[in-house]
Design a protein around this motif. Structure first.
Motif, PDB file in Angstrom:
ATOM      1  N   TYR A   1     -50.709  11.258  38.415  1.00 58.22           N
ATOM      2  CA  TYR A   1     -49.880  11.292  39.563  1.00 58.22           C
ATOM      3  C   TYR A   1     -48.877  12.607  39.811  1.00 58.22           C
ATOM      4  CZ  TYR A   1     -51.345   6.656  40.113  1.00 58.22           C
ATOM      5  OH  TYR A   1     -52.084   5.288  40.040  1.00 58.22           O
ATOM      6  N   ALA A   2     -49.099  13.204  40.902  1.00 60.16           N
ATOM      7  CA  ALA A   2     -47.750  14.059  41.161  1.00 60.16           C
ATOM      8  C   ALA A   2     -46.454  13.136  41.592  1.00 60.16           C
ATOM      9  CB  ALA A   2     -48.278  14.799  42.445  1.00 60.16           C
ATOM     10  N   CYS A   3     -45.626  13.559  41.482  1.00 62.28           N
ATOM     11  CA  CYS A   3     -44.308  12.771  41.890  1.00 62.28           C
ATOM     12  C   CYS A   3     -43.049  13.501  42.064  1.00 62.28           C
ATOM     13  CB  CYS A   3     -43.990  11.797  40.439  1.00 62.28           C
ATOM     14  SG  CYS A   3     -43.856  12.544  38.952  1.00 62.28           S
ATOM     15  N   ALA A   4     -42.069  13.100  42.688  1.00 63.08           N
ATOM     16  CA  ALA A   4     -40.809  13.685  42.977  1.00 63.08           C
ATOM     17  C   ALA A   4     -39.735  12.861  43.091  1.00 63.08           C
ATOM     18  CB  ALA A   4     -41.148  14.440  44.309  1.00 63.08           C
ATOM     19  N   TRP A   5     -38.660  12.979  42.404  1.00 66.59           N
ATOM     20  CA  TRP A   5     -37.169  12.447  42.545  1.00 66.59           C
ATOM     21  C   TRP A   5     -36.921  13.204  43.921  1.00 66.59           C
ATOM     22  CZ3 TRP A   5     -34.895   8.826  40.768  1.00 66.59           C
ATOM     23  CH2 TRP A   5     -34.929   8.392  39.493  1.00 66.59           C
ATOM     24  N   THR A   6     -36.240  12.265  44.548  1.00 66.76           N
ATOM     25  CA  THR A   6     -35.894  12.786  46.175  1.00 66.76           C
ATOM     26  C   THR A   6     -34.465  12.190  46.482  1.00 66.76           C
ATOM     27  OG1 THR A   6     -36.581  10.291  46.713  1.00 66.76           O
ATOM     28  CG2 THR A   6     -38.337  12.106  46.909  1.00 66.76           C
ATOM     29  N   ARG A   7     -34.001  12.945  47.491  1.00 69.76           N
ATOM     30  CA  ARG A   7     -32.584  12.708  47.958  1.00 69.76           C
ATOM     31  C   ARG A   7     -32.648  12.530  49.527  1.00 69.76           C
ATOM     32  NH1 ARG A   7     -28.685  10.137  46.127  1.00 69.76           N
ATOM     33  NH2 ARG A   7     -30.376   9.101  46.121  1.00 69.76           N
ATOM     34  N   TYR A   8     -31.817  12.012  50.031  1.00 75.32           N
ATOM     35  CA  TYR A   8     -31.860  11.464  51.341  1.00 75.32           C
ATOM     36  C   TYR A   8     -30.343  11.126  51.795  1.00 75.32           C
ATOM     37  CZ  TYR A   8     -32.324   7.396  48.615  1.00 75.32           C
ATOM     38  OH  TYR A   8     -32.390   6.634  47.402  1.00 75.32           O
ATOM     39  N   ARG A   9     -30.141  11.139  53.079  1.00 73.29           N
ATOM     40  CA  ARG A   9     -28.877  11.231  53.555  1.00 73.29           C
ATOM     41  C   ARG A   9     -28.195   9.742  53.275  1.00 73.29           C
ATOM     42  NH1 ARG A   9     -29.790  11.887  59.441  1.00 73.29           N
ATOM     43  NH2 ARG A   9     -31.650  13.149  58.809  1.00 73.29           N
ATOM     44  N   THR A  10     -27.103   9.659  53.292  1.00 74.43           N
ATOM     45  CA  THR A  10     -26.099   8.387  53.007  1.00 74.43           C
ATOM     46  C   THR A  10     -26.495   7.378  53.763  1.00 74.43           C
ATOM     47  OG1 THR A  10     -24.362   9.850  52.173  1.00 74.43           O
ATOM     48  CG2 THR A  10     -23.727   7.505  52.668  1.00 74.43           C
ATOM     49  N   GLU A  11     -26.473   5.986  53.438  1.00 76.79           N
ATOM     50  CA  GLU A  11     -26.546   4.941  54.103  1.00 76.79           C
ATOM     51  C   GLU A  11     -25.514   4.586  55.294  1.00 76.79           C
ATOM     52  OE1 GLU A  11     -26.722   0.060  53.560  1.00 76.79           O
ATOM     53  OE2 GLU A  11     -26.256   1.306  52.033  1.00 76.79           O
ATOM     54  N   VAL A  12     -26.054   4.222  56.368  1.00 74.33           N
ATOM     55  CA  VAL A  12     -25.070   3.921  57.487  1.00 74.33           C
ATOM     56  C   VAL A  12     -24.939   2.310  57.586  1.00 74.33           C
ATOM     57  CG1 VAL A  12     -24.573   3.762  59.807  1.00 74.33           C
ATOM     58  CG2 VAL A  12     -25.602   5.811  58.911  1.00 74.33           C
ATOM     59  N   GLU A  13     -23.496   2.003  57.145  1.00 72.54           N
ATOM     60  CA  GLU A  13     -23.296   0.259  57.312  1.00 72.54           C
ATOM     61  C   GLU A  13     -24.254  -0.283  58.415  1.00 72.54           C
ATOM     62  OE1 GLU A  13     -22.769  -1.827  55.455  1.00 72.54           O
ATOM     63  OE2 GLU A  13     -20.753  -2.433  55.505  1.00 72.54           O
ATOM     64  N   LEU A  14     -24.983  -1.277  58.252  1.00 74.37           N
ATOM     65  CA  LEU A  14     -25.609  -1.789  59.178  1.00 74.37           C
ATOM     66  C   LEU A  14     -26.451  -1.008  60.101  1.00 74.37           C
ATOM     67  CD1 LEU A  14     -23.037  -4.830  59.671  1.00 74.37           C
ATOM     68  CD2 LEU A  14     -25.285  -4.978  58.364  1.00 74.37           C
ATOM     69  N   GLY A  15     -26.887   0.386  60.016  1.00 79.08           N
ATOM     70  CA  GLY A  15     -27.250   1.240  60.754  1.00 79.08           C
ATOM     71  C   GLY A  15     -28.921   0.562  61.305  1.00 79.08           C
ATOM     72  N   TYR A  16     -29.456   0.011  60.326  1.00 77.55           N
ATOM     73  CA  TYR A  16     -30.681  -0.539  60.370  1.00 77.55           C
ATOM     74  C   TYR A  16     -30.584  -1.796  61.380  1.00 77.55           C
ATOM     75  CZ  TYR A  16     -35.182  -2.959  59.261  1.00 77.55           C
ATOM     76  OH  TYR A  16     -36.464  -3.548  59.360  1.00 77.55           O
ATOM     77  N   GLU A  17     -29.715  -2.509  60.942  1.00 80.34           N
ATOM     78  CA  GLU A  17     -29.580  -3.605  62.075  1.00 80.34           C
ATOM     79  C   GLU A  17     -29.234  -3.527  63.425  1.00 80.34           C
ATOM     80  OE1 GLU A  17     -29.251  -7.625  62.858  1.00 80.34           O
ATOM     81  OE2 GLU A  17     -30.102  -6.955  61.081  1.00 80.34           O
ATOM     82  N   THR A  18     -28.217  -2.752  63.605  1.00 79.56           N
ATOM     83  CA  THR A  18     -27.779  -2.162  64.921  1.00 79.56           C
ATOM     84  C   THR A  18     -28.387  -1.218  65.718  1.00 79.56           C
ATOM     85  OG1 THR A  18     -26.003  -0.706  64.009  1.00 79.56           O
ATOM     86  CG2 THR A  18     -25.406  -3.189  64.238  1.00 79.56           C
ATOM     87  N   GLY A  19     -28.935  -0.600  64.765  1.00 79.76           N
ATOM     88  CA  GLY A  19     -29.724   0.906  65.649  1.00 79.76           C
ATOM     89  C   GLY A  19     -31.035   0.576  66.094  1.00 79.76           C
ATOM     90  N   GLY A  20     -31.950  -0.365  65.740  1.00 77.82           N
ATOM     91  CA  GLY A  20     -33.314  -0.561  66.311  1.00 77.82           C
ATOM     92  C   GLY A  20     -34.046   0.383  65.861  1.00 77.82           C
ATOM     93  N   GLU A  21     -35.375   0.474  66.415  1.00 74.40           N
ATOM     94  CA  GLU A  21     -36.242   1.434  66.044  1.00 74.40           C
ATOM     95  C   GLU A  21     -35.781   2.733  66.751  1.00 74.40           C
ATOM     96  OE1 GLU A  21     -40.465   0.611  66.576  1.00 74.40           O
ATOM     97  OE2 GLU A  21     -40.158  -1.618  65.759  1.00 74.40           O
ATOM     98  N   LEU A  22     -36.282   4.007  66.007  1.00 74.43           N
ATOM     99  CA  LEU A  22     -35.789   5.212  66.460  1.00 74.43           C
ATOM    100  C   LEU A  22     -36.834   5.481  67.614  1.00 74.43           C
ATOM    101  CD1 LEU A  22     -34.273   7.786  66.286  1.00 74.43           C
ATOM    102  CD2 LEU A  22     -35.795   8.599  64.686  1.00 74.43           C
TER     103      LEU A  22
ATOM    104  N   SER B   1     -32.635   8.006  70.348  1.00 78.35           N
ATOM    105  CA  SER B   1     -31.810   6.791  70.741  1.00 78.35           C
ATOM    106  C   SER B   1     -30.942   6.545  69.516  1.00 78.35           C
ATOM    107  CB  SER B   1     -32.604   5.699  70.920  1.00 78.35           C
ATOM    108  OG  SER B   1     -33.380   5.650  69.713  1.00 78.35           O
ATOM    109  N   ARG B   2     -30.849   7.164  68.646  1.00 79.61           N
ATOM    110  CA  ARG B   2     -29.716   7.169  67.671  1.00 79.61           C
ATOM    111  C   ARG B   2     -30.159   8.294  66.503  1.00 79.61           C
ATOM    112  NH1 ARG B   2     -32.765   5.639  63.365  1.00 79.61           N
ATOM    113  NH2 ARG B   2     -34.131   3.834  63.378  1.00 79.61           N
ATOM    114  N   ALA B   3     -29.438   8.610  65.738  1.00 87.22           N
ATOM    115  CA  ALA B   3     -29.457   9.246  64.445  1.00 87.22           C
ATOM    116  C   ALA B   3     -30.459   9.003  63.527  1.00 87.22           C
ATOM    117  CB  ALA B   3     -28.206   9.930  63.723  1.00 87.22           C
ATOM    118  N   PRO B   4     -31.267   9.609  63.108  1.00 79.92           N
ATOM    119  CA  PRO B   4     -32.265   9.049  61.947  1.00 79.92           C
ATOM    120  C   PRO B   4     -31.378   8.332  60.746  1.00 79.92           C
ATOM    121  CG  PRO B   4     -33.063  11.247  62.504  1.00 79.92           C
ATOM    122  CD  PRO B   4     -31.785  10.951  63.349  1.00 79.92           C
TER     123      PRO B   4
END
Length: 286
Positions: free
Chosen positions: A71-92, A104-107
Motif C-alpha cells: 500500500y502507498a500511504c501518507a501521514w496527513t495533517r488538516y485544520r483544527t477541529e471547530v467545536e460542534l462545527g459538524y453539528e451546527t454547520g450542516g453540509e457544505l 455556506s460555511r468554512a470547510p
C-alpha cells in the motif's frame, strides 16, 4: 504540489475546498503500481508541517507495515477541529457570486481529508479507485463525518478508538466531568465505559441514523479495553452494524491510546492489531 523530500517521504500540499493548502507525507511501495493508498490520521488537526515531519519519523512503523503489504500511504495533517462545527454547520454548500465561489460555511477538518484524497487519487502510481482510511481517536470520528456527507471516495476504512461524541449527538452537558469555558467543552476527563450509558446520552437518534445511512463502505471499528470511552467506541460499532452487515469490531487490552501507531518497536498486541488492519484492507482491495 510536492514541496520537499526527506529520507522517508515526499511532502505534498493539497488544495483545500476553499483554495488554501493542507500537507501530507506520501510513502510509496516498491514497483510501478498503480498502488492502493491508505490515508493515515491521528487526533485533532493543527501543527502543520512540523507535526507531520515528526509523525512520519517517530511513528513510522505503521507506514512500514503498509508499504510491506503493497500500500502507498501518507501521514496527513488538516485544520483544527471547530467545536460542534459538524453539528451546527450542516453540509457544505457552494454557489457563485460575482464570478467567484461562495460557501455556506468554512470547510471543516474532515473536508481537508476529502481534499487530500482527491489530490492523491490523481498522482502517478496511485490507484484512485482503491483509497482506504485509517484514523485514530478524533480521526476515527472524522471518517464517519466524511462518509455522512461525501460518497464514493473510499473503498473501506478503519475507525480506531473513534471519539464519536458529536457524530452520535451525545449529551455531555450534564456530566460532572465536563466543563464549558467560553463555549468550548473540556472533555479530557470524561468517562463513558458503558454502552448503555452512551446509548442513553444520544439526543437525536433520527439524526444519528441519517448520518450512518451515509456510510457506503465497510468499516472496521477498533476499541481498547481500558479506555474511558470504550462505551462510545462500541456503541459506534453497534449502531453501524444495524445499518451494514459488513461492519466489523475488534478490541484489545493495551495501555496506550492510539496503540495501533507504535512508537519504536511494536509489542505483540500492536503487531496483531496491525495484521488485522492489513487483512481488512486486503479483503476489500478488490
Amino acid at each position: 504540489m510536492r514541496i520537499e523530500t526527506d529520507d522517508l517521504a515526499d511532502y505534498f500540499l493539497a488544495e483545500t475546498l476553499d483554495g488554501l493548502y493542507t500537507p501530507y507525507a506520501l510513502r510509496m511501495p516498491a514497483g510501478d503500481g498503480p498502488h492502493p493508498f491508505v490515508f493515515v490520521a491521528y487526533g485533532n488537526g493543527g501543527g502543520g508541517l512540523e507535526w507531520l515531519r515528526d509523525r512520519v519519523h517517530r511513528f513510522r512503523h505503521v507506514t512500514d507495515v503498509l508499504l510491506e503489504a503493497g500500500y502507498a500511504c501518507a501521514w496527513t495533517r488538516y485544520r483544527t477541529e471547530v467545536e460542534l462545527g459538524y453539528e451546527t454547520g450542516g453540509e457544505l454548500r457552494t454557489d457563485v457570486r460575482q464570478g467567484m465561489e461562495l460557501m455556506s460555511r468554512a470547510p471543516l477538518e474532515y473536508e481537508d481529508e476529502v481534499a487530500i484524497l482527491r489530490h492523491v487519487a490523481k498522482l502517478p502510481g496511485i490507484d484512485g479507485d482503491r483509497l482506504f482510511h485509517l484514523g485514530v481517536s478524533h480521526a476515527g470520528e472524522m471518517l464517519f463525518k466524511l462518509l455522512s456527507q461525501y460518497h464514493g471516495l473510499l473503498r473501506a476504512g478503519v475507525a480506531a478508538e473513534p471519539a464519536s461524541h458529536e457524530l452520535l449527538t451525545l449529551n455531555l452537558h450534564d456530566d460532572e466531568k465536563v466543563s464549558v469555558t467560553d463555549g468550548l467543552r473540556d472533555i479530557e476527563t470524561l468517562e463513558m465505559r458503558s454502552v448503555e450509558r452512551a446509548r442513553r446520552a444520544i439526543t437525536d437518534p433520527d439524526e444519528v441514523s441519517r448520518r450512518l445511512d451515509g456510510v457506503d463502505i465497510p468499516v472496521l471499528v477498533l476499541g481498547r479495553e481500558q479506555d474511558e470511552l470504550q462505551g462510545i467506541f462500541r456503541l459506534t460499532y453497534e449502531l453501524l452494524a444495524e445499518k451494514r452487515a459488513d461492519a466489523e469490531w475488534r478490541t484489545w487490552s493495551h495501555d496506550i491510546h492510539g496503540y495501533i501507531y507504535p512508537e519504536g518497536e511494536p509489542d505483540d498486541v500492536q503487531r496483531e492489531a496491525l495484521e488485522v488492519i492489513v487483512d481488512f484492507f486486503d479483503r476489500h482491495r478488490g
